[in-house]
Design a protein around this motif. Structure first.
Motif, mmCIF file in Angstrom:
data_model
loop_
_atom_site.group_PDB
_atom_site.id
_atom_site.type_symbol
_atom_site.label_atom_id
_atom_site.label_comp_id
_atom_site.label_asym_id
_atom_site.label_seq_id
_atom_site.Cartn_x
_atom_site.Cartn_y
_atom_site.Cartn_z
ATOM 1 N N LYS A 113 -10.758 2.656 17.024
ATOM 2 C CA LYS A 113 -11.176 2.469 15.596
ATOM 3 C C LYS A 113 -10.905 1.309 14.985
ATOM 4 C CE LYS A 113 -10.315 3.753 10.678
ATOM 5 N NZ LYS A 113 -9.527 4.342 9.709
ATOM 6 N N THR B 86 0.783 -1.217 0.023
ATOM 7 C CA THR B 86 -0.003 -0.198 0.057
ATOM 8 C C THR B 86 0.852 1.259 0.023
ATOM 9 O OG1 THR B 86 -1.879 1.197 1.323
ATOM 10 C CG2 THR B 86 -0.232 -0.080 2.498
ATOM 11 N N ALA B 87 0.294 2.283 -0.779
ATOM 12 C CA ALA B 87 1.181 3.768 -0.560
ATOM 13 C C ALA B 87 0.331 4.562 0.128
ATOM 14 C CB ALA B 87 1.088 4.157 -2.074
ATOM 15 N N ASN B 88 -0.823 4.094 0.953
ATOM 16 C CA ASN B 88 -1.509 4.999 1.586
ATOM 17 C C ASN B 88 -0.923 4.909 3.218
ATOM 18 O OD1 ASN B 88 -3.541 5.777 3.754
ATOM 19 N ND2 ASN B 88 -5.163 5.574 2.070
ATOM 20 N N PHE C 44 -7.981 8.903 8.970
ATOM 21 C CA PHE C 44 -7.666 9.443 7.602
ATOM 22 C C PHE C 44 -9.075 9.213 6.694
ATOM 23 C CE2 PHE C 44 -7.286 5.412 4.954
ATOM 24 C CZ PHE C 44 -7.312 4.510 5.973
ATOM 25 N N GLU D 48 -5.540 0.211 -10.629
ATOM 26 C CA GLU D 48 -6.604 -0.757 -10.182
ATOM 27 C C GLU D 48 -7.906 -0.608 -11.221
ATOM 28 O OE1 GLU D 48 -7.586 0.537 -6.217
ATOM 29 O OE2 GLU D 48 -5.654 0.867 -5.421
ATOM 30 N N LYS E 245 -3.269 -6.147 -6.592
ATOM 31 C CA LYS E 245 -2.141 -5.179 -5.863
ATOM 32 C C LYS E 245 -1.322 -6.128 -5.236
ATOM 33 C CE LYS E 245 -5.080 -2.266 -4.008
ATOM 34 N NZ LYS E 245 -5.681 -0.986 -3.285
ATOM 35 N N SER F 8 -10.109 -1.098 -0.088
ATOM 36 C CA SER F 8 -11.269 -0.528 0.758
ATOM 37 C C SER F 8 -11.970 0.587 0.253
ATOM 38 C CB SER F 8 -10.653 -0.337 2.179
ATOM 39 O OG SER F 8 -9.554 0.356 2.197
ATOM 40 N N ASP G 249 -12.963 9.230 7.574
ATOM 41 C CA ASP G 249 -13.195 8.937 8.990
ATOM 42 C C ASP G 249 -13.762 10.018 9.548
ATOM 43 O OD1 ASP G 249 -12.237 6.551 8.935
ATOM 44 O OD2 ASP G 249 -10.121 7.083 9.962
ATOM 45 N N LYS H 268 -3.672 3.511 6.071
ATOM 46 C CA LYS H 268 -3.552 2.249 5.956
ATOM 47 C C LYS H 268 -2.576 1.406 6.408
ATOM 48 C CE LYS H 268 -6.329 1.249 1.541
ATOM 49 N NZ LYS H 268 -5.795 0.589 0.181
ATOM 50 N N HIS I 213 -13.972 -1.796 9.563
ATOM 51 C CA HIS I 213 -13.852 -2.938 8.407
ATOM 52 C C HIS I 213 -12.511 -3.312 8.183
ATOM 53 C CE1 HIS I 213 -12.565 1.207 7.335
ATOM 54 N NE2 HIS I 213 -12.285 0.977 6.216
ATOM 55 N N ARG I 214 -11.383 -2.407 8.505
ATOM 56 C CA ARG I 214 -9.826 -3.122 8.639
ATOM 57 C C ARG I 214 -9.830 -3.914 9.510
ATOM 58 N NH1 ARG I 214 -8.126 1.293 7.077
ATOM 59 N NH2 ARG I 214 -8.311 0.589 5.113
HETATM 60 P P1 ITT Z 1 -3.426 1.945 -1.789
HETATM 61 O O1 ITT Z 1 -4.096 1.433 -3.025
HETATM 62 O O2 ITT Z 1 -1.911 2.356 -2.087
HETATM 63 O O3 ITT Z 1 -3.320 0.723 -0.744
HETATM 64 P P2 ITT Z 1 -5.467 3.803 -1.836
HETATM 65 O O4 ITT Z 1 -5.804 5.014 -0.782
HETATM 66 O O5 ITT Z 1 -5.517 4.269 -3.238
HETATM 67 O O6 ITT Z 1 -4.138 3.479 -1.258
HETATM 68 P P3 ITT Z 1 -7.976 2.160 -2.342
HETATM 69 O O7 ITT Z 1 -7.737 2.283 -3.642
HETATM 70 O O8 ITT Z 1 -8.199 0.900 -1.564
HETATM 71 O O9 ITT Z 1 -6.401 2.634 -1.527
HETATM 72 O O10 ITT Z 1 -8.753 3.258 -1.759
HETATM 73 C C1 ITT Z 1 -9.452 3.324 -0.379
HETATM 74 C C2 ITT Z 1 -9.923 4.734 -0.098
HETATM 75 O O11 ITT Z 1 -11.037 4.458 0.966
HETATM 76 C C3 ITT Z 1 -9.003 5.483 0.721
HETATM 77 O O12 ITT Z 1 -8.153 6.342 0.152
HETATM 78 C C4 ITT Z 1 -10.004 6.535 1.656
HETATM 79 O O13 ITT Z 1 -10.551 7.438 0.797
HETATM 80 C C5 ITT Z 1 -11.149 5.289 1.815
HETATM 81 N N1 ITT Z 1 -10.866 4.627 2.994
HETATM 82 C C6 ITT Z 1 -10.540 3.186 3.002
HETATM 83 N N2 ITT Z 1 -10.409 2.785 4.296
HETATM 84 C C7 ITT Z 1 -10.702 3.825 5.183
HETATM 85 C C8 ITT Z 1 -10.793 4.373 6.614
HETATM 86 O O14 ITT Z 1 -10.237 3.319 7.211
HETATM 87 N N3 ITT Z 1 -10.947 5.369 6.952
HETATM 88 C C9 ITT Z 1 -11.427 6.499 6.395
HETATM 89 N N4 ITT Z 1 -11.474 6.147 4.634
HETATM 90 C C10 ITT Z 1 -10.883 5.007 4.475
#
Ligand code: ITT
Length: 197
Positions: free
Chosen positions: A174, A7-9, A151, A41, A53, A70, A154, A12, A179-180
């Motif tokens: 949290k 993941t780049a987030n 993030f 994606e 991924k 997610s 939320d 997460k 969900h996570r």
């Molecule tokens: P990676 O693909 O690099 O993992 P991404 O942010 O692009 O990162 P996704 O395509 O899965 O990942 O997008 C998920 C988005 O959904 C994320 O950017 C948030 O905007 C939202 N999201 C997912 N989980 C969340 C959480 O626990 N709290 C708030 N927003 C969430």
């Protein structure tokens, strides 16, 4: 076992790393593999995108890889933002996406503001084998943001049984509800006695 978190987030990454602690894996991030970029994606579902991924990263690094796909699903908006949660409305930041979502939901009241968060974790191995874990949580989208933690969406996601948004919870709280957190519990359960058969 070495495991790459695909993941780049950063939000997460933090939550996944914390949740995986009991398994004692040696975690690697994408930053440990300069030049490695996650694939586009192109899938229609969280499952497809998580698999894309994780499988790509496992093959590219030669190590097991865990990906998280997610997002937020609002039934009254026909499931938006769904798999487009990270790029909803073409907006570049979490704040802009939150403003956009509120605007899209301006006409919705009460039960129409119901929403669910979905997380799909895929653990993929270099030999092509993969395991999938899923978690969901239901709540409501508020009319204005509340809280500074977490993030993404939320600050807008209100959980009635806690009386708080995810952004008003500590990371531990949290993780108990999210969900996570739920998808991670399923993974931990499967791995509690070592690699699943
Ligand atoms: P990676 O693909 O690099 O993992 P991404 O942010 O692009 O990162 P996704 O395509 O899965 O990942 O997008 C998920 C988005 O959904 C994320 O950017 C948030 O905007 C939202 N999201 C997912 N989980 C969340 C959480 O626990 N709290 C708030 N927003 C969430």
């Amino acid at each position: 076992m070495e495991l790459v978190l695909a993941t780049a987030n950063p939000g997460k990454f933090r939550e996944l790393a914390e949740g995986l602690k009991p398994l004692g894996f040696a975690l690697r991030s994408l930053l440990d593999f300069p030049g490695l970029r996650l694939p586009e994606e192109t899938g229609a579902t969280f499952e497809d995108n998580a698999f894309l991924k994780a499988a790509y990263t496992a093959k590219a690094t030669g190590l097991p890889a865990l990906a998280d796909d997610s997002g937020l699903v609002v039934p009254a908006l026909g499931g938006e933002p769904g798999v487009y949660s990270a790029r909803y409305g073409g907006k570049a930041t979490d704040r802009e996406r939150n403003v956009y979502l509120l605007e899209r939901m301006r006409h919705l009241k009460g039960e129409e503001r119901k929403a669910r968060f979905v997380a799909v974790l895929v653990l993929a191995f270099p030999d092509g084998h993969a395991e999938l874990y899923r978690g969901e949580v239901e709540g409501y989208i508020l009319e204005a943001p509340r809280g500074e933690g977490g993030f993404g969406y939320d600050p807008l996601f209100y959980l009635p049984e806690a009386g708080k948004t995810f952004a008003e919870m500590s990371p531990e709280e949290k993780a108990r509800h999210s969900h996570r957190g739920r998808a991670l519990s399923a993974l931990l359960q499967a791995w509690k006695d070592g690699p699943p058969p």
